[in-house]
Design a protein around this motif. Structure first.
Motif, PDB file in Angstrom:
ATOM      1  N   MET A 291      33.337 -26.389 -13.742  1.00 49.93           N
ATOM      2  CA  MET A 291      31.965 -26.620 -14.199  1.00 49.93           C
ATOM      3  C   MET A 291      32.040 -27.187 -15.640  1.00 49.93           C
ATOM      4  SD  MET A 291      28.516 -24.502 -14.175  1.00 49.93           S
ATOM      5  CE  MET A 291      29.176 -22.780 -14.656  1.00 49.93           C
ATOM      6  N   HIS A 292      31.160 -28.222 -15.961  1.00 49.91           N
ATOM      7  CA  HIS A 292      31.257 -28.893 -17.270  1.00 49.91           C
ATOM      8  C   HIS A 292      29.839 -28.538 -18.042  1.00 49.91           C
ATOM      9  CE1 HIS A 292      32.067 -32.970 -19.102  1.00 49.91           C
ATOM     10  NE2 HIS A 292      32.383 -31.847 -20.180  1.00 49.91           N
ATOM     11  N   ALA A 293      29.993 -28.113 -19.395  1.00 49.00           N
ATOM     12  CA  ALA A 293      28.595 -27.772 -19.994  1.00 49.00           C
ATOM     13  C   ALA A 293      28.752 -28.274 -21.394  1.00 49.00           C
ATOM     14  CB  ALA A 293      28.904 -26.034 -20.248  1.00 49.00           C
ATOM     15  N   LEU A 294      27.493 -28.534 -21.706  1.00 51.74           N
ATOM     16  CA  LEU A 294      27.117 -28.974 -23.201  1.00 51.74           C
ATOM     17  C   LEU A 294      26.492 -28.118 -23.938  1.00 51.74           C
ATOM     18  CD1 LEU A 294      27.358 -31.259 -25.174  1.00 51.74           C
ATOM     19  CD2 LEU A 294      25.238 -32.242 -24.123  1.00 51.74           C
ATOM     20  N   ILE A 295      26.902 -27.614 -25.019  1.00 53.45           N
ATOM     21  CA  ILE A 295      26.176 -26.720 -25.813  1.00 53.45           C
ATOM     22  C   ILE A 295      25.566 -27.616 -27.172  1.00 53.45           C
ATOM     23  CG2 ILE A 295      26.161 -24.811 -27.378  1.00 53.45           C
ATOM     24  CD1 ILE A 295      28.736 -23.941 -25.658  1.00 53.45           C
ATOM     25  N   VAL A 296      24.222 -27.303 -27.101  1.00 53.31           N
ATOM     26  CA  VAL A 296      23.749 -28.321 -28.344  1.00 53.31           C
ATOM     27  C   VAL A 296      23.090 -27.286 -29.190  1.00 53.31           C
ATOM     28  CG1 VAL A 296      22.069 -30.174 -28.887  1.00 53.31           C
ATOM     29  CG2 VAL A 296      23.168 -30.101 -26.637  1.00 53.31           C
ATOM     30  N   ASP A 297      23.432 -27.159 -30.321  1.00 54.32           N
ATOM     31  CA  ASP A 297      23.027 -26.126 -31.350  1.00 54.32           C
ATOM     32  C   ASP A 297      23.487 -26.789 -32.738  1.00 54.32           C
ATOM     33  OD1 ASP A 297      22.040 -24.142 -32.930  1.00 54.32           O
ATOM     34  OD2 ASP A 297      22.456 -22.802 -31.358  1.00 54.32           O
ATOM     35  N   ASP A 298      22.474 -26.732 -33.678  1.00 57.67           N
ATOM     36  CA  ASP A 298      23.019 -27.131 -35.148  1.00 57.67           C
ATOM     37  C   ASP A 298      23.406 -25.963 -35.850  1.00 57.67           C
ATOM     38  OD1 ASP A 298      20.567 -26.316 -35.207  1.00 57.67           O
ATOM     39  OD2 ASP A 298      20.107 -26.950 -37.155  1.00 57.67           O
ATOM     40  N   ASP A 299      23.354 -24.836 -35.519  1.00 63.69           N
ATOM     41  CA  ASP A 299      24.011 -23.499 -36.034  1.00 63.69           C
ATOM     42  C   ASP A 299      25.284 -23.087 -35.682  1.00 63.69           C
ATOM     43  OD1 ASP A 299      23.310 -21.062 -37.848  1.00 63.69           O
ATOM     44  OD2 ASP A 299      23.689 -20.074 -35.576  1.00 63.69           O
ATOM     45  N   PHE A 300      26.160 -23.156 -36.688  1.00 59.15           N
ATOM     46  CA  PHE A 300      27.520 -22.946 -36.356  1.00 59.15           C
ATOM     47  C   PHE A 300      27.859 -21.648 -35.663  1.00 59.15           C
ATOM     48  CE2 PHE A 300      31.594 -21.026 -37.471  1.00 59.15           C
ATOM     49  CZ  PHE A 300      32.316 -21.906 -37.260  1.00 59.15           C
ATOM     50  N   ILE A 301      27.137 -20.635 -36.048  1.00 61.58           N
ATOM     51  CA  ILE A 301      27.257 -19.274 -35.395  1.00 61.58           C
ATOM     52  C   ILE A 301      26.826 -19.308 -33.906  1.00 61.58           C
ATOM     53  CG2 ILE A 301      26.829 -16.803 -35.446  1.00 61.58           C
ATOM     54  CD1 ILE A 301      28.430 -17.688 -37.912  1.00 61.58           C
ATOM     55  N   GLY A 302      25.781 -19.845 -33.748  1.00 61.18           N
ATOM     56  CA  GLY A 302      25.111 -19.960 -32.333  1.00 61.18           C
ATOM     57  C   GLY A 302      25.987 -20.607 -31.557  1.00 61.18           C
ATOM     58  N   ARG A 303      26.747 -21.852 -32.002  1.00 59.69           N
ATOM     59  CA  ARG A 303      27.490 -22.448 -31.144  1.00 59.69           C
ATOM     60  C   ARG A 303      28.942 -21.814 -30.902  1.00 59.69           C
ATOM     61  NH1 ARG A 303      26.527 -26.393 -35.089  1.00 59.69           N
ATOM     62  NH2 ARG A 303      28.690 -26.084 -35.955  1.00 59.69           N
ATOM     63  N   LYS A 304      29.386 -21.247 -31.765  1.00 61.16           N
ATOM     64  CA  LYS A 304      30.618 -20.266 -31.699  1.00 61.16           C
ATOM     65  C   LYS A 304      30.597 -19.263 -30.743  1.00 61.16           C
ATOM     66  CE  LYS A 304      34.170 -18.031 -34.528  1.00 61.16           C
ATOM     67  NZ  LYS A 304      35.288 -18.929 -34.497  1.00 61.16           N
ATOM     68  N   LEU A 305      29.353 -18.597 -30.819  1.00 58.58           N
ATOM     69  CA  LEU A 305      29.113 -17.541 -29.958  1.00 58.58           C
ATOM     70  C   LEU A 305      28.789 -18.065 -28.421  1.00 58.58           C
ATOM     71  CD1 LEU A 305      28.414 -14.257 -29.787  1.00 58.58           C
ATOM     72  CD2 LEU A 305      25.742 -15.101 -29.967  1.00 58.58           C
ATOM     73  N   MET A 306      28.210 -19.111 -28.507  1.00 55.90           N
ATOM     74  CA  MET A 306      28.006 -19.814 -26.893  1.00 55.90           C
ATOM     75  C   MET A 306      29.256 -19.997 -26.458  1.00 55.90           C
ATOM     76  SD  MET A 306      24.859 -19.724 -25.609  1.00 55.90           S
ATOM     77  CE  MET A 306      24.804 -21.256 -24.602  1.00 55.90           C
ATOM     78  N   LEU A 307      30.231 -20.668 -27.121  1.00 58.04           N
ATOM     79  CA  LEU A 307      31.625 -21.061 -26.822  1.00 58.04           C
ATOM     80  C   LEU A 307      32.367 -20.062 -26.495  1.00 58.04           C
ATOM     81  CD1 LEU A 307      32.385 -23.738 -29.458  1.00 58.04           C
ATOM     82  CD2 LEU A 307      32.469 -23.986 -26.965  1.00 58.04           C
ATOM     83  N   LYS A 308      32.201 -18.654 -27.272  1.00 63.82           N
ATOM     84  CA  LYS A 308      33.129 -17.606 -26.935  1.00 63.82           C
ATOM     85  C   LYS A 308      32.515 -16.890 -25.382  1.00 63.82           C
ATOM     86  CE  LYS A 308      33.514 -12.689 -28.282  1.00 63.82           C
ATOM     87  NZ  LYS A 308      32.971 -11.671 -29.123  1.00 63.82           N
ATOM     88  N   TYR A 309      31.259 -16.994 -25.285  1.00 62.65           N
ATOM     89  CA  TYR A 309      30.607 -16.465 -23.937  1.00 62.65           C
ATOM     90  C   TYR A 309      31.147 -17.333 -22.648  1.00 62.65           C
ATOM     91  CZ  TYR A 309      27.749 -13.371 -26.472  1.00 62.65           C
ATOM     92  OH  TYR A 309      27.072 -12.090 -27.304  1.00 62.65           O
ATOM     93  N   LEU A 310      31.126 -18.629 -22.949  1.00 53.86           N
ATOM     94  CA  LEU A 310      31.263 -19.495 -21.879  1.00 53.86           C
ATOM     95  C   LEU A 310      32.541 -19.959 -21.675  1.00 53.86           C
ATOM     96  CD1 LEU A 310      28.015 -21.744 -22.437  1.00 53.86           C
ATOM     97  CD2 LEU A 310      28.571 -20.271 -20.592  1.00 53.86           C
ATOM     98  N   ARG A 311      33.662 -19.669 -22.418  1.00 53.74           N
ATOM     99  CA  ARG A 311      35.117 -20.504 -22.362  1.00 53.74           C
ATOM    100  C   ARG A 311      35.727 -19.688 -21.194  1.00 53.74           C
ATOM    101  NH1 ARG A 311      37.098 -17.198 -27.395  1.00 53.74           N
ATOM    102  NH2 ARG A 311      37.171 -15.077 -26.641  1.00 53.74           N
ATOM    103  N   ASP A 312      35.430 -18.917 -20.465  1.00 55.33           N
ATOM    104  CA  ASP A 312      36.015 -18.276 -19.303  1.00 55.33           C
ATOM    105  C   ASP A 312      35.352 -18.820 -18.306  1.00 55.33           C
ATOM    106  OD1 ASP A 312      38.004 -17.053 -20.870  1.00 55.33           O
ATOM    107  OD2 ASP A 312      36.820 -14.962 -20.366  1.00 55.33           O
ATOM    108  N   TYR A 313      34.207 -19.761 -18.399  1.00 54.27           N
ATOM    109  CA  TYR A 313      33.520 -20.100 -17.135  1.00 54.27           C
ATOM    110  C   TYR A 313      33.488 -21.421 -16.751  1.00 54.27           C
ATOM    111  CZ  TYR A 313      32.017 -14.993 -17.378  1.00 54.27           C
ATOM    112  OH  TYR A 313      32.154 -13.851 -17.413  1.00 54.27           O
TER     113      TYR A 313
END
Length: 134
Positions: free
Chosen positions: A1-23
């Motif tokens: 699956m291919h995902a795009l995370i759109v967020d201008d907040d560094f912490i928000g992006r980092k958290l989403m990447l952490k949660y989604l990286r295994d999926y």
């Protein structure tokens, strides 16, 4: 699956990447303009996004403008499928939520984000998160 995370907040992006990286394979964008460019390039490269986690308050084209652009692009180009779009916001505002659904988002997620909430909202949008092997 291919995902795009759109967020201008560094912490928000980092958290989403952490949660989604295994999926899923994730790309990130920090502005509306960058999100539109990423979306276009993904179609050009024949690897469109399955899901887009789209923050509403972002610079240079807000999340609603990006959502509108994506849905118009999909219609005008007869795309064989539509990306699942999950709007993300710190605001739990009923008018904003209704507006998001009227503009054809698939789900709406209020920050702060937890893994449990991310899985629930993704599933509601038709994006069951399943671990991938790397």
């Amino acid at each position: 699956m291919h995902a795009l995370i759109v967020d201008d907040d560094f912490i928000g992006r980092k958290l989403m990447l952490k949660y989604l990286r295994d999926y899923c394979l994730c790309d990130v964008a920090i502005s509306g303009d960058e999100a539109i460019t990423a979306f276009q390039l993904a179609w050009i490269e024949k690897d469109p996004y399955d899901v887009i986690y789209l923050d509403i308050v972002i610079p240079r084209s807000n999340g609603f403008e990006v959502l509108d652009y994506i849905r118009n692009y999909e219609k005008e180009n007869d795309c064989p499928f539509k990306a699942k779009i999950i709007m993300v916001s710190a605001l739990d505002d009923q008018n904003q939520i209704v507006n998001a659904y009227r503009n054809e988002c698939d789900s709406y997620m209020v920050k702060p984000i937890s893994m449990k909430k991310l899985k629930e909202v993704s599933k509601q949008a038709g994006v069951p998160l399943k671990k991938i092997l790397r």
